[in-house]
Design a protein around this motif. Structure first.
Motif, mmCIF file in Angstrom:
data_model
loop_
_atom_site.group_PDB
_atom_site.id
_atom_site.type_symbol
_atom_site.label_atom_id
_atom_site.label_comp_id
_atom_site.label_asym_id
_atom_site.label_seq_id
_atom_site.Cartn_x
_atom_site.Cartn_y
_atom_site.Cartn_z
ATOM 1 N N LYS A 143 11.236 1.329 10.307
ATOM 2 C CA LYS A 143 11.550 0.657 11.434
ATOM 3 C C LYS A 143 11.266 1.510 13.132
ATOM 4 O O LYS A 143 10.472 1.404 13.705
ATOM 5 N N THR A 144 10.549 3.083 12.629
ATOM 6 C CA THR A 144 10.021 3.832 14.120
ATOM 7 C C THR A 144 8.296 3.401 13.284
ATOM 8 O O THR A 144 8.048 2.729 13.908
ATOM 9 N N ALA A 145 7.973 2.726 12.247
ATOM 10 C CA ALA A 145 6.775 2.661 12.162
ATOM 11 C C ALA A 145 6.601 1.300 12.431
ATOM 12 O O ALA A 145 5.689 0.959 13.963
ATOM 13 N N ALA B 298 3.686 -8.886 12.055
ATOM 14 C CA ALA B 298 4.678 -10.426 11.651
ATOM 15 C C ALA B 298 5.095 -9.640 10.696
ATOM 16 O O ALA B 298 6.362 -10.386 10.909
ATOM 17 N N GLN B 299 4.595 -9.379 9.808
ATOM 18 C CA GLN B 299 4.744 -9.125 8.612
ATOM 19 C C GLN B 299 5.865 -7.384 8.327
ATOM 20 O O GLN B 299 6.382 -8.091 7.680
ATOM 21 N N LEU B 300 5.870 -7.017 9.100
ATOM 22 C CA LEU B 300 6.507 -6.074 9.246
ATOM 23 C C LEU B 300 7.761 -6.268 9.817
ATOM 24 O O LEU B 300 9.173 -5.485 9.696
ATOM 25 N N PRO C 70 13.515 -9.556 13.172
ATOM 26 C CA PRO C 70 13.241 -10.275 12.744
ATOM 27 C C PRO C 70 13.361 -11.708 13.784
ATOM 28 O O PRO C 70 12.261 -12.039 14.102
ATOM 29 N N GLN C 71 13.573 -11.141 14.846
ATOM 30 C CA GLN C 71 13.256 -12.301 16.158
ATOM 31 C C GLN C 71 12.038 -11.578 17.190
ATOM 32 O O GLN C 71 11.756 -12.697 17.546
ATOM 33 N N PHE D 240 4.743 -12.349 17.895
ATOM 34 C CA PHE D 240 3.547 -11.932 16.613
ATOM 35 C C PHE D 240 2.799 -12.749 16.174
ATOM 36 O O PHE D 240 1.492 -12.976 15.675
ATOM 37 N N LEU D 241 3.700 -13.783 15.300
ATOM 38 C CA LEU D 241 2.533 -14.904 14.737
ATOM 39 C C LEU D 241 1.892 -15.935 15.369
ATOM 40 O O LEU D 241 0.640 -15.942 15.293
#
Length: 683
Positions: free
Chosen positions: A339-341, A417-419, A426-427, A432-433
């Motif tokens: 989350k922080t990353a 986007a993968q993270l 998720p929103q 990012f995609l």
């Protein structure tokens, strides 16, 4: 070559003009950050002292270099210098051969500070480096007879004279906290004067490290290339925790901690192969490195780019900590605060500047990027300033790299986007995609190349896809950067007119001439080394390109190219690296490729198959399992895969997964001298 322990704070080498130079100017007592900053200087000298003594060098007659030990013999006097490392300390042993005119020259390496001595056997020093200080505490096993400063007022350099001893040892500790901590580091690691004990301990550590991969077959030269390459991948990152505390340049505080604090990562160079390699070999350390990055973000407010010991160096292009983190997450490394990353990576992408060599909030140029989906370029006659940003003061005139900035940030935003979902956002994933597709905004379909675009959305012409480099892309030209969207190969091939046309462009990459004299080309493209046509073996953006034939239905061409590139550009001598090695960036490509596979897309946990060099290579995984690559009938001419099995079952695709590797087992190939154009051809 560095003498050090794997991923350790102390790194020492003889300072020369280059590896062919036969004179040693001095030994830095530590390499603070790869190729950028060194602290203190040390050199034994013998002879009549005069004014030239302060600039005197040692001329090398013989030299021995290993990861764990260095030795040089002085051509003039026969004096020998030996060095062996520990983690945060080291020991020199000098044999002066006679008792006359023996000196140790010790000083700073250009920064402010001083060196002091108790006039008996202790020497200490402090030196200012970028934004912080370095300290050393040293002892000699012989009392010095005389102490001479070059300047008694500033005390930046001294000569310690020894006229009663033929052999003198000097051991020292390094610290970024204090001289007292440097002494603790020294006494913890080298409490006595047994040089051979330190040397043998370092040798054992390296033998344990390098034997994690064992080889059968191949030539002795190929094995030397492989293990030298593997050794080089352990130069960075380095743990600077000093037995329970560390100094962080990210908040300029000393922190108590029982956890490693890793620094010195040129992530643009290392996310491609070095970090994925160590994800296999040492996932525990990978997590410690990622957690160090997250700690730096918490301390400074920004996710680092090049996380040096002296603070973030926002070099090159992209937000590639995202590529590294996403790849690690996809491969099962979960013991970090995702989350922080994610929040740090997102902040860098949408609330910070994307411009290379800068940190901080966005500029007007970044606002344009976020609105229009590409970073615009200016024409040559417009250089100087762009939306209030002074372009000409940027490093190497790189302020106009709109093409590569757009391309690389598309790759990084795909990784973010993968993270997004694992991090609880998720929103954000659709945003990012969408940004991940912005690479298409700088692909000129009519010309078939990535291409600079001006602020009005027009392609800049004339534009030379071969010769123009740093004006619009990073260290390369459009022939290389055409293949950057490795997160969207299907989309890239479609933009090129389909898979077969993309394959034809790949073929032509290796055949296209320079169209100008080489001196003219390299005047503009000094980093484009190791050329095969327009393909650049000596720079990181090219490393995945030979493997792209696996995605066009012609894996035999990957096999052909990989073996040719390894044989041509990586011999077992001083010319065995065709460009900047970048502390493991290039040699990680070599390790992977000699094993027979390579990670093409960070964030997709699979490996693309090449052409294994050895008849058998086994990786001892931290779990205790072993993953073995076997190449039956392997030989110099047998570079082509005829068939393959994974744990006895037919493997019909030129890829396998990270999960396959972690389970252990055997990936077996049957090799031949002619390509089997059907194997792996199904896309």
């Amino acid at each position: 070559p560095l003498v050090h322990l794997p991923n350790s704070m102390l790194r020492v080498f003889p300072m020369k003009q280059d590896q062919l130079d036969d004179q040693i100017n001095f030994f830095p007592l530590n390499n603070v950050s790869h190729r950028t900053e060194f602290v203190f200087s040390f050199l034994p000298l013998k002879g009549n002292r005069n004014d030239t003594f302060w600039g005197k060098r040692v001329t090398v007659l013989t030299e021995q270099t290993t990861p764990y030990y260095y030795q040089a013999e002085d051509e003039d006097s026969g004096m020998t210098i030996e060095f062996a490392p520990s983690a945060k300390s080291g020991i020199f042993e000098v044999d002066f051969k006679t008792t006359k005119d023996n000196y140790l020259r010790i000083g700073l390496n250009g920064g402010s500070g001083n060196v002091q001595s108790d006039n008996h056997h202790v020497i200490t020093g402090v030196e200012d480096i970028t934004g912080m200080k370095a300290y050393f505490y040293a002892e000699t096993d012989q009392d010095l007879d005389q102490l001479i400063y070059q300047n008694n007022n500033d005390k930046k350099r001294l000569l310690a004279r020894f006229n009663k001893a033929i052999k003198v040892k000097l051991k020292y500790g390094i610290s970024y906290i204090s001289v007292a901590q440097a002494k603790i580091n020294l006494y913890t690691e080298i409490p006595n004067w047994d040089f051979n004990q330190i040397k043998q301990k370092a040798k054992h550590i390296w033998e344990q490290q390098l034997s994690q991969i064992t080889l059968k077959g191949g030539t002795e030269a190929q094995k030397r290339t492989f293990y030298t390459s593997l050794y080089r991948t352990y130069e960075r990152m380095v743990d600077i925790n000093e037995y329970g505390q560390y100094y962080s340049a990210y908040d300029h505080q000393i922190h108590k901690s029982d956890k490693p604090f890793f620094v010195d990562n040129w992530i643009w160079d290392l996310y491609i192969a070095q970090e994925p390699l160590h994800t296999i070999l040492n996932p525990k350390m990978q997590l410690e490195k990622i957690n160090s990055y997250i700690t730096m973000y918490k301390q400074s407010g920004w996710m680092p780019s090049f996380a040096l010991a002296t603070g973030d160096w926002p070099a090159m292009t992209g937000n590639h900590a995202a590529s590294w983190f996403a790849d690690s997450w996809a491969k099962g490394l979960r013991d970090f605060d995702v989350k922080t990353a994610y929040e740090g990576l997102k902040k860098n992408s949408v609330a910070g500047t994307l411009l290379p060599w800068r940190n901080g909030p966005p500029t007007a140029i970044d606002s344009f990027y976020n609105e229009k989906g590409y970073l615009y370029s200016t024409r040559p006659e417009e250089r100087g300033s762009k939306d209030g940003v002074d372009m000409d003061k940027w490093w190497e005139g790189r302020g106009n790299e709109g093409v590569s900035i757009t391309l690389e940030n598309s790759v990084c935003d795909w990784a973010i986007a993968q993270l997004a979902t694992p991090a609880g956002y998720p929103q954000d994933k659709p945003l990012f995609l969408k940004r991940a597709g912005w690479w298409k905004n700088v692909y000129n379909q009519e010309e078939g190349f990535v291409w600079p675009k001006d602020k009005a959305g027009n392609w800049i012409k004339p534009y030379n896809t071969k010769l123009l480099g740093r004006e619009y892309v990073t260290e390369n030209n459009s022939y290389t950067y055409n293949w950057t969207p490795k997160h969207d190969l299907k989309g890239l091939f479609q933009m090129m007119g389909g898979t077969k046309k993309a394959e034809a462009k790949l073929d032509q990459l290796y055949r296209e001439d320079l169209s100008v004299p080489k001196f003219h080309f390299w005047l503009n493209q000094p980093d484009a080394s190791g050329l095969v046509g327009q393909f650049v073996m000596g720079n990181e953006p090219s490393y995945h390109i030979p493997y792209l034939y696996n995605y066009t239905g012609s894996p035999w061409k990957t096999q052909k190219r990989i073996r040719m590139l390894l044989d041509t550009w990586f011999p077992d001598n001083v010319f065995g690296i065709p460009g900047d090695e970048d502390g493991g960036g290039t040699t990680s490509f070599v390790v992977f490729s000699m094993l027979g596979f390579f990670p093409v897309t960070p964030g997709i946990p699979e490996y693309s198959i090449g052409s294994p060099v050895f008849s058998e290579a086994s990786i001892k995984l931290p779990s205790g399992k072993v993953f073995t690559v076997k190449a039956l009938n392997n030989a110099k001419e047998n570079v082509y895969i005829q068939s393959a099995t994974l744990n006895g079952k037919p493997l019909l695709k030129p890829v396998f997964t990270h999960s396959d590797l972690l389970k252990g087992g055997v990936l077996q190939f049957k090799m031949g001298a002619r390509p089997n154009k059907l194997w792996g051809a199904a896309i």
